[in-house]
Design an enzyme around this catalytic site. Sequence first.
Site, short mmCIF file in Angstrom:
data_model
loop_
_atom_site.label_atom_id
_atom_site.label_comp_id
_atom_site.label_asym_id
_atom_site.label_seq_id
_atom_site.Cartn_x
_atom_site.Cartn_y
_atom_site.Cartn_z
N ASP A 1 -9.74 41.82 -0.88
CA ASP A 1 -11.15 42.04 -0.57
C ASP A 1 -12.01 40.85 -0.96
OD1 ASP A 1 -10.16 44.61 0.00
OD2 ASP A 1 -10.64 45.33 -2.01
N GLU B 1 -15.07 49.60 7.54
CA GLU B 1 -15.47 49.53 6.13
C GLU B 1 -15.89 48.10 5.82
OE1 GLU B 1 -12.03 50.74 3.92
OE2 GLU B 1 -10.72 49.32 4.92
#
Length: 555
Positions: free
Chosen positions: A15, A189
Amino acid sequence: MATIQNPIIPGMAPDPSIIRVGEMYYIATSTFHWNPAIQIFQSTDLANWELIDYVLKKGEVNLRGTNTPAGIWAPHLSYDETTKRYWLAYSHMVNMAGREFNSDSYAMWADDITGPWSEPIFLTAIGFDPAIFHDEDGKHYLAILEWETREGYQAPGHIVIAEADLENGGILGDWHRINHGFTTRGCAEAPQIYKRNGYYYLLIAAGGTGYGHGVEIGRSKTVFGPYEPHPSGEPIITSAPRHLFSLGDPDAGHFEMYNPESVMQKAGHGSLVETTTGEWYIPHLMSRPLEGTLLNPLGRETSIQKMHWTEEGWLEMADGSNLAKMEIEAMVNSGELIPLSHDVNDDFSGDYDLRFMTPYREQENRWVNTKEREGHLRIYGENSFFSQINPAIMATRATSFNYEVQTKVEFHPDHYSETAGMGLYYDSNNWLYLHLTYSEEKETTVLTILQAKLGQRIEYPYHQLSIEEGSVELKLVYDNGLADLLYLKDGQWERFAEKIDVAYLSDEGVNGEPGEIGGFTALFNFIGSVDAHQRDSYADFDYYTVKNKEGNKGE
Protein backbone atom coordinates in the site's frame (compact mmCIF):
# COMPACT_ATOMS: atom_id res chain seq x y z
CA MET A 1 19.99 4.49 -19.92
CA ALA A 2 19.65 3.89 -16.18
CA THR A 3 16.94 1.49 -15.08
CA ILE A 4 15.12 0.75 -11.84
CA GLN A 5 14.80 -2.89 -10.76
CA ASN A 6 11.58 -3.97 -9.05
CA PRO A 7 10.66 -4.45 -6.32
CA ILE A 8 12.15 -1.23 -4.98
CA ILE A 9 11.22 -2.23 -1.40
CA PRO A 10 11.25 -6.03 -1.06
CA GLY A 11 9.39 -7.86 1.67
CA MET A 12 6.42 -6.51 3.62
CA ALA A 13 5.93 -3.00 2.18
CA PRO A 14 2.36 -2.87 0.82
CA ASP A 15 0.00 0.00 0.00
CA PRO A 16 2.79 2.48 -0.79
CA SER A 17 1.86 6.15 -0.51
CA ILE A 18 4.43 8.51 -2.01
CA ILE A 19 5.11 12.25 -1.78
CA ARG A 20 7.94 14.49 -2.88
CA VAL A 21 9.03 17.44 -0.75
CA GLY A 22 11.80 19.38 -2.42
CA GLU A 23 14.18 16.83 -3.89
CA MET A 24 13.37 14.09 -1.36
CA TYR A 25 10.84 11.32 -1.87
CA TYR A 26 9.02 9.53 0.95
CA ILE A 27 6.90 6.37 0.99
CA ALA A 28 4.65 5.17 3.82
CA THR A 29 3.50 1.53 3.95
CA SER A 30 1.11 -0.63 5.96
CA THR A 31 2.29 -2.66 8.97
CA PHE A 32 -0.84 -4.56 10.21
CA HIS A 33 -0.14 -6.28 13.57
CA TRP A 34 3.49 -5.13 13.71
CA ASN A 35 5.04 -2.46 15.95
CA PRO A 36 6.37 0.16 15.53
CA ALA A 37 3.63 0.91 13.02
CA ILE A 38 3.67 2.60 9.59
CA GLN A 39 7.06 2.39 7.94
CA ILE A 40 8.53 5.55 6.39
CA PHE A 41 11.08 5.07 3.61
CA GLN A 42 13.20 7.78 1.98
CA SER A 43 14.87 8.07 -1.44
CA THR A 44 16.55 10.59 -3.71
CA ASP A 45 16.42 8.49 -6.89
CA LEU A 46 13.16 6.42 -6.65
CA ALA A 47 15.26 3.26 -6.97
CA ASN A 48 16.90 2.89 -3.56
CA TRP A 49 14.80 3.29 -0.44
CA GLU A 50 16.00 3.42 3.15
CA LEU A 51 13.78 2.88 6.20
CA ILE A 52 14.18 6.08 8.25
CA ASP A 53 11.39 5.95 10.83
CA TYR A 54 7.95 4.82 11.95
CA VAL A 55 4.98 7.05 12.68
CA LEU A 56 3.13 5.13 15.41
CA LYS A 57 5.89 4.41 17.91
CA LYS A 58 4.81 5.98 21.20
CA GLY A 59 1.77 3.99 22.22
CA GLU A 60 -0.69 5.80 19.94
CA VAL A 61 -2.27 2.50 18.94
CA ASN A 62 -2.97 -0.78 20.75
CA LEU A 63 -2.46 -3.79 18.48
CA ARG A 64 -2.74 -6.50 21.12
CA GLY A 65 -5.25 -9.15 20.10
CA THR A 66 -5.13 -8.18 16.42
CA ASN A 67 -6.33 -11.01 14.17
CA THR A 68 -4.68 -11.66 10.82
CA PRO A 69 -4.79 -9.59 8.66
CA ALA A 70 -6.24 -6.65 10.63
CA GLY A 71 -4.28 -3.82 12.26
CA ILE A 72 -2.85 -0.72 10.60
CA TRP A 73 -3.93 -0.43 6.97
CA ALA A 74 -3.10 1.82 4.02
CA PRO A 75 -1.37 4.90 5.41
CA HIS A 76 -1.61 7.93 3.13
CA LEU A 77 1.03 10.66 3.05
CA SER A 78 0.32 14.19 1.89
CA TYR A 79 2.02 17.57 2.19
CA ASP A 80 0.17 20.83 2.68
CA GLU A 81 2.13 23.50 0.81
CA THR A 82 0.26 26.27 2.64
CA THR A 83 1.17 25.22 6.18
CA LYS A 84 4.30 23.22 5.25
CA ARG A 85 2.93 20.31 7.25
CA TYR A 86 3.23 16.61 6.56
CA TRP A 87 -0.07 14.78 6.98
CA LEU A 88 -0.62 11.07 7.40
CA ALA A 89 -4.01 9.36 7.35
CA TYR A 90 -4.44 5.69 8.28
CA SER A 91 -6.99 3.08 9.25
CA HIS A 92 -6.90 0.89 12.33
CA MET A 93 -8.83 -2.23 11.36
CA VAL A 94 -10.02 -3.55 14.72
CA ASN A 95 -12.47 -6.24 13.59
CA MET A 96 -13.00 -8.29 10.42
CA ALA A 97 -15.28 -10.99 11.86
CA GLY A 98 -18.51 -11.48 9.96
CA ARG A 99 -17.00 -9.23 7.30
CA GLU A 100 -18.16 -6.29 9.41
CA PHE A 101 -14.72 -4.63 8.94
CA ASN A 102 -14.88 -2.17 11.84
CA SER A 103 -12.16 0.36 11.11
CA ASP A 104 -11.35 3.68 12.74
CA SER A 105 -9.52 6.21 10.57
CA TYR A 106 -7.27 8.96 11.85
CA ALA A 107 -5.00 11.77 10.69
CA MET A 108 -1.74 13.04 12.17
CA TRP A 109 0.51 15.93 11.20
CA ALA A 110 4.15 16.90 11.69
CA ASP A 111 6.50 19.68 10.69
CA ASP A 112 9.16 17.10 9.82
CA ILE A 113 8.75 13.65 8.27
CA THR A 114 10.42 12.07 11.32
CA GLY A 115 8.14 13.90 13.72
CA PRO A 116 7.23 14.61 16.35
CA TRP A 117 3.77 13.75 15.07
CA SER A 118 0.57 15.13 16.54
CA GLU A 119 -1.84 13.01 18.50
CA PRO A 120 -4.16 11.03 16.18
CA ILE A 121 -7.19 13.05 15.05
CA PHE A 122 -10.30 10.91 14.54
CA LEU A 123 -11.78 11.23 11.05
CA THR A 124 -14.40 8.53 10.52
CA ALA A 125 -15.45 4.91 11.06
CA ILE A 126 -17.27 4.62 7.72
CA GLY A 127 -14.69 2.33 6.12
CA PHE A 128 -10.97 2.14 5.42
CA ASP A 129 -8.12 3.48 3.25
CA PRO A 130 -8.51 7.22 3.98
CA ALA A 131 -6.62 9.79 1.90
CA ILE A 132 -6.40 13.55 2.40
CA PHE A 133 -6.30 16.04 -0.49
CA HIS A 134 -5.28 19.66 0.13
CA ASP A 135 -6.95 21.85 -2.48
CA GLU A 136 -5.65 25.16 -3.77
CA ASP A 137 -8.43 27.12 -2.03
CA GLY A 138 -7.34 25.90 1.39
CA LYS A 139 -10.04 23.26 1.76
CA HIS A 140 -9.14 19.68 2.62
CA TYR A 141 -11.00 16.62 1.37
CA LEU A 142 -11.17 13.08 2.67
CA ALA A 143 -11.65 10.16 0.26
CA ILE A 144 -12.29 6.68 1.64
CA LEU A 145 -14.05 3.39 0.95
CA GLU A 146 -17.49 3.21 2.56
CA TRP A 147 -17.69 -0.41 3.68
CA GLU A 148 -20.97 -2.13 2.79
CA THR A 149 -22.37 -4.87 5.04
CA ARG A 150 -25.96 -5.24 3.74
CA GLU A 151 -26.89 -8.14 1.50
CA GLY A 152 -28.03 -7.16 -1.96
CA TYR A 153 -26.04 -3.94 -2.08
CA GLN A 154 -22.84 -3.00 -3.90
CA ALA A 155 -20.05 -5.05 -2.35
CA PRO A 156 -17.72 -4.25 -0.81
CA GLY A 157 -18.91 -0.63 -0.98
CA HIS A 158 -18.55 2.74 -2.67
CA ILE A 159 -15.88 5.40 -2.66
CA VAL A 160 -17.07 8.48 -0.74
CA ILE A 161 -15.62 11.98 -0.49
CA ALA A 162 -16.30 14.74 2.03
CA GLU A 163 -14.67 17.95 3.16
CA ALA A 164 -12.42 17.14 6.12
CA ASP A 165 -12.13 19.11 9.34
CA LEU A 166 -8.42 18.70 10.06
CA GLU A 167 -8.50 21.08 13.02
CA ASN A 168 -11.23 19.40 15.07
CA GLY A 169 -11.57 16.01 13.38
CA GLY A 170 -14.45 14.49 11.47
CA ILE A 171 -15.97 15.89 8.30
CA LEU A 172 -17.80 19.04 7.26
CA GLY A 173 -21.13 18.53 5.50
CA ASP A 174 -22.22 15.27 3.94
CA TRP A 175 -20.45 12.35 2.34
CA HIS A 176 -20.70 12.29 -1.45
CA ARG A 177 -20.94 8.77 -2.85
CA ILE A 178 -18.94 8.25 -6.03
CA ASN A 179 -20.63 5.81 -8.39
CA HIS A 180 -17.31 4.84 -9.83
CA GLY A 181 -18.23 3.63 -13.30
CA PHE A 182 -14.57 3.51 -14.20
CA THR A 183 -14.04 0.09 -12.65
CA THR A 184 -15.41 -3.24 -13.85
CA ARG A 185 -13.08 -5.19 -11.55
CA GLY A 186 -14.94 -4.15 -8.42
CA CYS A 187 -13.46 -4.02 -4.91
CA ALA A 188 -12.74 -0.31 -5.35
CA GLU A 189 -10.61 0.95 -2.49
CA ALA A 190 -7.65 3.22 -1.65
CA PRO A 191 -9.08 6.36 -3.31
CA GLN A 192 -6.65 9.24 -3.78
CA ILE A 193 -7.34 12.66 -5.28
CA TYR A 194 -4.92 14.60 -7.49
CA LYS A 195 -5.44 17.83 -9.43
CA ARG A 196 -3.95 18.74 -12.80
CA ASN A 197 -4.93 21.22 -15.51
CA GLY A 198 -8.36 21.89 -14.05
CA TYR A 199 -9.29 18.23 -13.52
CA TYR A 200 -9.61 16.28 -10.31
CA TYR A 201 -8.24 12.78 -10.83
CA LEU A 202 -9.39 9.91 -8.60
CA LEU A 203 -6.89 7.08 -8.42
CA ILE A 204 -8.18 3.83 -6.92
CA ALA A 205 -7.16 0.24 -6.29
CA ALA A 206 -9.51 -2.30 -7.85
CA GLY A 207 -10.01 -6.04 -8.24
CA GLY A 208 -9.15 -6.92 -4.64
CA THR A 209 -5.62 -7.23 -3.31
CA GLY A 210 -5.00 -10.51 -5.13
CA TYR A 211 -4.16 -11.76 -8.60
CA GLY A 212 -6.78 -9.52 -10.25
CA HIS A 213 -5.46 -6.34 -8.61
CA GLY A 214 -4.97 -3.13 -10.54
CA VAL A 215 -4.71 0.67 -10.45
CA GLU A 216 -7.60 2.54 -12.08
CA ILE A 217 -8.31 6.22 -12.66
CA GLY A 218 -11.20 8.59 -13.38
CA ARG A 219 -11.48 12.37 -13.67
CA SER A 220 -13.93 15.16 -13.01
CA LYS A 221 -14.15 18.94 -13.17
CA THR A 222 -15.45 18.98 -9.58
CA VAL A 223 -14.09 17.17 -6.55
CA PHE A 224 -17.39 15.40 -5.83
CA GLY A 225 -17.73 14.12 -9.39
CA PRO A 226 -19.17 12.56 -11.41
CA TYR A 227 -15.90 10.97 -12.53
CA GLU A 228 -15.55 9.79 -16.11
CA PRO A 229 -13.58 6.56 -16.68
CA HIS A 230 -10.26 6.14 -18.40
CA PRO A 231 -10.91 5.61 -22.15
CA SER A 232 -9.46 2.10 -22.02
CA GLY A 233 -12.05 0.94 -19.52
CA GLU A 234 -9.25 -1.08 -17.91
CA PRO A 235 -6.67 -0.61 -15.14
CA ILE A 236 -3.77 1.65 -16.05
CA ILE A 237 -1.44 -0.70 -14.12
CA THR A 238 -1.94 -4.43 -13.48
CA SER A 239 -0.16 -7.78 -13.66
CA ALA A 240 -3.23 -9.35 -15.25
CA PRO A 241 -4.19 -7.24 -18.27
CA ARG A 242 -6.92 -9.51 -19.61
CA HIS A 243 -10.43 -8.26 -18.93
CA LEU A 244 -12.03 -9.09 -15.60
CA PHE A 245 -15.61 -8.30 -14.72
CA SER A 246 -16.14 -8.79 -11.00
CA LEU A 247 -18.24 -5.80 -10.00
CA GLY A 248 -20.01 -6.67 -6.79
CA ASP A 249 -17.70 -9.60 -6.08
CA PRO A 250 -15.80 -9.01 -2.82
CA ASP A 251 -13.36 -11.85 -3.54
CA ALA A 252 -9.79 -10.60 -3.20
CA GLY A 253 -8.13 -13.77 -4.51
CA HIS A 254 -9.01 -14.14 -8.18
CA PHE A 255 -6.47 -16.91 -8.62
CA GLU A 256 -7.75 -17.35 -12.17
CA MET A 257 -6.03 -14.04 -12.98
CA TYR A 258 -2.52 -15.38 -12.27
CA ASN A 259 -0.29 -14.36 -15.18
CA PRO A 260 2.15 -17.21 -16.00
CA GLU A 261 4.14 -14.87 -18.27
CA SER A 262 5.03 -12.43 -15.49
CA VAL A 263 7.34 -12.62 -12.48
CA MET A 264 5.34 -9.80 -10.92
CA GLN A 265 1.82 -10.58 -9.69
CA LYS A 266 -0.92 -8.64 -7.88
CA ALA A 267 0.23 -5.21 -9.14
CA GLY A 268 -2.16 -2.58 -7.78
CA HIS A 269 -2.85 0.00 -5.05
CA GLY A 270 -0.55 2.77 -6.21
CA SER A 271 0.03 6.47 -5.65
CA LEU A 272 1.28 9.17 -7.98
CA VAL A 273 4.27 11.51 -7.83
CA GLU A 274 5.86 14.11 -10.12
CA THR A 275 9.66 14.26 -10.06
CA THR A 276 11.87 17.31 -9.95
CA THR A 277 12.47 16.71 -13.67
CA GLY A 278 8.77 16.76 -14.54
CA GLU A 279 8.46 12.99 -14.94
CA TRP A 280 5.66 10.92 -13.41
CA TYR A 281 5.82 7.63 -11.52
CA ILE A 282 3.44 5.38 -9.60
CA PRO A 283 4.79 3.15 -6.81
CA HIS A 284 2.41 0.24 -6.24
CA LEU A 285 2.21 -3.05 -4.40
CA MET A 286 3.09 -6.38 -6.01
CA SER A 287 3.87 -9.98 -5.07
CA ARG A 288 6.18 -12.76 -6.27
CA PRO A 289 4.92 -16.31 -5.65
CA LEU A 290 7.19 -19.24 -4.95
CA GLU A 291 8.00 -21.05 -8.17
CA GLY A 292 5.29 -23.52 -9.13
CA THR A 293 2.85 -22.21 -6.50
CA LEU A 294 0.44 -19.38 -5.84
CA LEU A 295 1.96 -18.80 -2.39
CA ASN A 296 3.59 -15.44 -1.62
CA PRO A 297 5.83 -15.63 1.48
CA LEU A 298 7.30 -12.16 0.93
CA GLY A 299 3.83 -10.67 1.05
CA ARG A 300 3.05 -7.54 -0.88
CA GLU A 301 6.16 -5.59 -1.85
CA THR A 302 6.60 -2.13 -3.35
CA SER A 303 7.40 -1.65 -7.04
CA ILE A 304 7.26 1.39 -9.31
CA GLN A 305 6.20 2.16 -12.89
CA LYS A 306 6.99 5.14 -15.09
CA MET A 307 3.93 7.01 -16.35
CA HIS A 308 3.08 9.83 -18.76
CA TRP A 309 0.12 12.04 -19.61
CA THR A 310 -1.53 11.74 -23.02
CA GLU A 311 -2.50 14.74 -25.10
CA GLU A 312 -6.09 14.13 -23.98
CA GLY A 313 -5.06 14.47 -20.34
CA TRP A 314 -5.10 10.84 -19.32
CA LEU A 315 -2.47 8.98 -17.33
CA GLU A 316 -0.95 5.78 -18.70
CA MET A 317 2.25 3.77 -18.44
CA ALA A 318 5.18 5.27 -20.31
CA ASP A 319 5.32 2.36 -22.76
CA GLY A 320 1.62 2.70 -23.61
CA SER A 321 0.65 -0.65 -22.07
CA ASN A 322 -0.89 -1.42 -18.68
CA LEU A 323 1.29 -4.45 -17.83
CA ALA A 324 3.50 -3.77 -14.79
CA LYS A 325 7.21 -4.42 -15.45
CA MET A 326 10.05 -5.69 -13.28
CA GLU A 327 12.46 -3.21 -14.89
CA ILE A 328 11.57 0.37 -15.81
CA GLU A 329 13.26 3.53 -17.02
CA ALA A 330 14.81 5.66 -14.28
CA MET A 331 14.58 9.43 -13.98
CA VAL A 332 16.62 11.40 -16.50
CA ASN A 333 20.18 12.13 -15.38
CA SER A 334 19.95 9.43 -12.70
CA GLY A 335 23.39 8.06 -13.46
CA GLU A 336 24.31 4.55 -12.39
CA LEU A 337 21.89 3.11 -9.85
CA ILE A 338 23.60 0.60 -7.57
CA PRO A 339 20.98 -1.41 -5.64
CA LEU A 340 21.06 -1.18 -1.88
CA SER A 341 21.75 -4.33 0.10
CA HIS A 342 18.87 -5.62 2.19
CA ASP A 343 21.14 -7.74 4.37
CA VAL A 344 21.03 -7.20 8.14
CA ASN A 345 24.19 -7.20 10.25
CA ASP A 346 23.71 -6.10 13.85
CA ASP A 347 26.31 -6.71 16.57
CA PHE A 348 24.22 -4.83 19.15
CA SER A 349 27.08 -2.48 19.98
CA GLY A 350 24.54 0.38 20.20
CA ASP A 351 20.83 0.68 19.64
CA TYR A 352 19.43 -2.26 17.71
CA ASP A 353 18.70 -2.02 13.99
CA LEU A 354 15.71 0.15 13.05
CA ARG A 355 14.34 -2.70 10.94
CA PHE A 356 13.45 -4.80 13.99
CA MET A 357 9.70 -5.02 14.52
CA THR A 358 7.53 -6.79 17.10
CA PRO A 359 4.10 -8.38 16.63
CA TYR A 360 1.12 -7.13 18.64
CA ARG A 361 2.99 -5.28 21.41
CA GLU A 362 5.41 -2.39 21.74
CA GLN A 363 9.17 -2.61 22.06
CA GLU A 364 9.94 -1.48 25.60
CA ASN A 365 13.25 -1.39 27.50
CA ARG A 366 11.79 -3.53 30.26
CA TRP A 367 11.74 -6.60 27.99
CA VAL A 368 14.24 -5.83 25.20
CA ASN A 369 17.37 -3.66 25.29
CA THR A 370 21.07 -3.37 24.50
CA LYS A 371 21.86 -1.57 27.78
CA GLU A 372 22.04 -4.34 30.38
CA ARG A 373 24.85 -6.27 28.72
CA GLU A 374 27.20 -4.44 26.39
CA GLY A 375 27.33 -5.82 22.87
CA HIS A 376 24.23 -7.98 23.34
CA LEU A 377 20.50 -7.73 22.81
CA ARG A 378 18.81 -8.94 25.98
CA ILE A 379 15.27 -10.28 25.59
CA TYR A 380 13.23 -11.19 28.65
CA GLY A 381 10.89 -14.09 28.02
CA GLU A 382 7.16 -13.56 28.18
CA ASN A 383 4.11 -15.18 26.51
CA SER A 384 4.11 -18.20 24.23
CA PHE A 385 4.45 -17.29 20.57
CA PHE A 386 0.82 -18.35 20.16
CA SER A 387 -0.02 -15.21 22.13
CA GLN A 388 -1.37 -12.04 20.54
CA ILE A 389 -0.72 -10.10 23.74
CA ASN A 390 2.92 -10.14 24.89
CA PRO A 391 5.20 -12.28 22.73
CA ALA A 392 8.87 -11.31 23.22
CA ILE A 393 9.88 -11.28 19.56
CA MET A 394 12.29 -9.09 17.60
CA ALA A 395 11.90 -9.68 13.87
CA THR A 396 12.96 -8.33 10.48
CA ARG A 397 11.15 -8.61 7.16
CA ALA A 398 12.12 -11.46 4.85
CA THR A 399 13.22 -9.82 1.59
CA SER A 400 14.23 -12.70 -0.70
CA PHE A 401 13.53 -16.35 -1.46
CA ASN A 402 17.02 -17.56 -0.60
CA TYR A 403 18.86 -16.38 2.49
CA GLU A 404 20.53 -17.28 5.78
CA VAL A 405 19.69 -16.01 9.27
CA GLN A 406 22.33 -16.43 11.96
CA THR A 407 22.65 -15.58 15.64
CA LYS A 408 24.43 -16.56 18.84
CA VAL A 409 22.33 -16.95 21.96
CA GLU A 410 23.24 -17.49 25.61
CA PHE A 411 20.41 -18.81 27.75
CA HIS A 412 20.22 -20.64 31.08
CA PRO A 413 16.68 -22.00 31.58
CA ASP A 414 15.61 -23.92 34.66
CA HIS A 415 12.14 -24.94 33.45
CA TYR A 416 10.71 -26.43 30.26
CA SER A 417 8.47 -23.37 29.83
CA GLU A 418 11.51 -21.14 29.38
CA THR A 419 12.85 -20.97 25.81
CA ALA A 420 15.01 -18.75 23.61
CA GLY A 421 16.14 -18.93 20.01
CA MET A 422 15.38 -17.94 16.43
CA GLY A 423 13.08 -18.81 13.57
CA LEU A 424 10.47 -17.81 11.02
CA TYR A 425 7.27 -15.98 11.93
CA TYR A 426 4.09 -15.01 10.10
CA ASP A 427 1.60 -14.53 12.93
CA SER A 428 0.64 -16.09 16.26
CA ASN A 429 -0.74 -19.22 14.54
CA ASN A 430 2.12 -19.80 12.11
CA TRP A 431 5.84 -19.97 12.90
CA LEU A 432 8.95 -22.17 13.19
CA TYR A 433 11.16 -21.95 16.29
CA LEU A 434 14.68 -23.39 16.80
CA HIS A 435 15.39 -22.85 20.47
CA LEU A 436 17.06 -23.70 23.75
CA THR A 437 15.02 -24.96 26.68
CA TYR A 438 15.39 -27.09 29.81
CA SER A 439 15.03 -30.87 29.68
CA GLU A 440 13.92 -32.51 32.93
CA GLU A 441 14.89 -35.91 31.54
CA LYS A 442 18.45 -34.84 30.66
CA GLU A 443 18.67 -32.29 33.48
CA THR A 444 20.35 -29.80 31.18
CA THR A 445 19.72 -27.24 28.48
CA VAL A 446 18.77 -28.71 25.12
CA LEU A 447 18.31 -27.51 21.58
CA THR A 448 14.99 -28.46 19.99
CA ILE A 449 12.29 -27.33 17.57
CA LEU A 450 8.69 -26.17 17.94
CA GLN A 451 6.35 -25.28 15.10
CA ALA A 452 2.93 -23.69 14.71
CA LYS A 453 0.94 -24.48 11.58
CA LEU A 454 -2.58 -23.11 11.20
CA GLY A 455 -2.78 -22.90 14.98
CA GLN A 456 -1.61 -26.49 15.59
CA ARG A 457 1.33 -26.98 17.97
CA ILE A 458 3.93 -29.36 16.51
CA GLU A 459 6.79 -30.71 18.64
CA TYR A 460 9.96 -32.37 17.30
CA PRO A 461 10.63 -34.95 20.09
CA TYR A 462 13.40 -36.72 18.13
CA HIS A 463 15.33 -33.50 17.67
CA GLN A 464 17.01 -32.81 21.00
CA LEU A 465 20.65 -31.94 21.55
CA SER A 466 22.30 -31.21 24.90
CA ILE A 467 23.87 -27.75 25.12
CA GLU A 468 25.32 -27.90 28.61
CA GLU A 469 27.20 -24.61 28.36
CA GLY A 470 23.96 -22.78 27.56
CA SER A 471 25.39 -20.92 24.60
CA VAL A 472 25.19 -21.81 20.93
CA GLU A 473 25.36 -20.28 17.47
CA LEU A 474 22.35 -21.02 15.29
CA LYS A 475 21.61 -20.70 11.60
CA LEU A 476 18.46 -20.98 9.52
CA VAL A 477 18.75 -21.40 5.76
CA TYR A 478 15.60 -20.49 3.82
CA ASP A 479 15.48 -21.79 0.26
CA ASN A 480 12.27 -21.20 -1.69
CA GLY A 481 9.86 -22.42 0.97
CA LEU A 482 12.16 -24.98 2.63
CA ALA A 483 14.12 -24.41 5.83
CA ASP A 484 17.31 -26.05 7.11
CA LEU A 485 18.25 -25.58 10.77
CA LEU A 486 21.90 -25.73 11.86
CA TYR A 487 24.09 -25.23 14.93
CA LEU A 488 27.82 -24.59 15.28
CA LYS A 489 29.96 -27.33 16.80
CA ASP A 490 33.76 -27.17 17.00
CA GLY A 491 33.84 -24.48 14.35
CA GLN A 492 31.69 -26.46 11.88
CA TRP A 493 28.03 -26.06 11.02
CA GLU A 494 26.04 -29.22 11.76
CA ARG A 495 22.56 -29.85 10.36
CA PHE A 496 19.93 -30.24 13.05
CA ALA A 497 16.92 -30.53 10.72
CA GLU A 498 16.58 -30.08 7.00
CA LYS A 499 14.03 -29.35 4.32
CA ILE A 500 11.20 -28.41 6.67
CA ASP A 501 8.30 -27.31 4.49
CA VAL A 502 7.57 -23.71 5.49
CA ALA A 503 5.91 -22.58 2.27
CA TYR A 504 2.67 -22.21 4.22
CA LEU A 505 4.27 -19.19 5.94
CA SER A 506 2.86 -17.05 3.15
CA ASP A 507 -0.12 -14.81 2.49
CA GLU A 508 -2.20 -17.63 1.00
CA GLY A 509 -0.94 -20.40 3.28
CA VAL A 510 -2.04 -19.18 6.70
CA ASN A 511 -5.41 -19.25 8.43
CA GLY A 512 -6.53 -15.64 8.53
CA GLU A 513 -9.88 -14.28 9.63
CA PRO A 514 -12.74 -16.54 8.41
CA GLY A 515 -13.94 -15.40 5.01
CA GLU A 516 -10.55 -13.95 4.09
CA ILE A 517 -7.89 -15.54 1.90
CA GLY A 518 -5.27 -16.16 4.56
CA GLY A 519 -3.49 -12.90 5.21
CA PHE A 520 -1.38 -10.28 3.49
CA THR A 521 1.25 -9.48 6.10
CA ALA A 522 4.30 -11.49 4.95
CA LEU A 523 7.09 -13.62 6.43
CA PHE A 524 9.56 -12.37 9.07
CA ASN A 525 12.78 -13.75 10.56
CA PHE A 526 13.06 -13.45 14.33
CA ILE A 527 14.89 -13.91 17.59
CA GLY A 528 12.93 -14.19 20.80
CA SER A 529 12.29 -15.75 24.17
CA VAL A 530 9.43 -17.30 26.15
CA ASP A 531 8.98 -17.55 29.91
CA ALA A 532 5.70 -19.15 30.95
CA HIS A 533 7.26 -20.06 34.30
CA GLN A 534 8.35 -17.29 36.71
CA ARG A 535 9.13 -14.51 34.21
CA ASP A 536 12.65 -14.30 35.58
CA SER A 537 14.63 -15.64 32.59
CA TYR A 538 16.26 -13.75 29.76
CA ALA A 539 18.34 -14.53 26.70
CA ASP A 540 21.39 -12.62 25.48
CA PHE A 541 21.89 -12.46 21.72
CA ASP A 542 25.44 -11.63 20.63
CA TYR A 543 24.62 -10.75 17.03
CA TYR A 544 21.96 -11.11 14.34
CA THR A 545 22.61 -11.36 10.62
CA VAL A 546 20.52 -11.94 7.52
CA LYS A 547 22.43 -12.63 4.32
CA ASN A 548 20.46 -12.71 1.08
CA LYS A 549 21.96 -14.99 -1.54
CA GLU A 550 22.43 -14.38 -5.23
CA GLY A 551 20.15 -15.97 -7.80
CA ASN A 552 16.90 -15.79 -5.87
CA LYS A 553 14.14 -17.38 -7.90
CA GLY A 554 11.48 -14.92 -8.93
CA GLU A 555 13.96 -12.06 -9.30
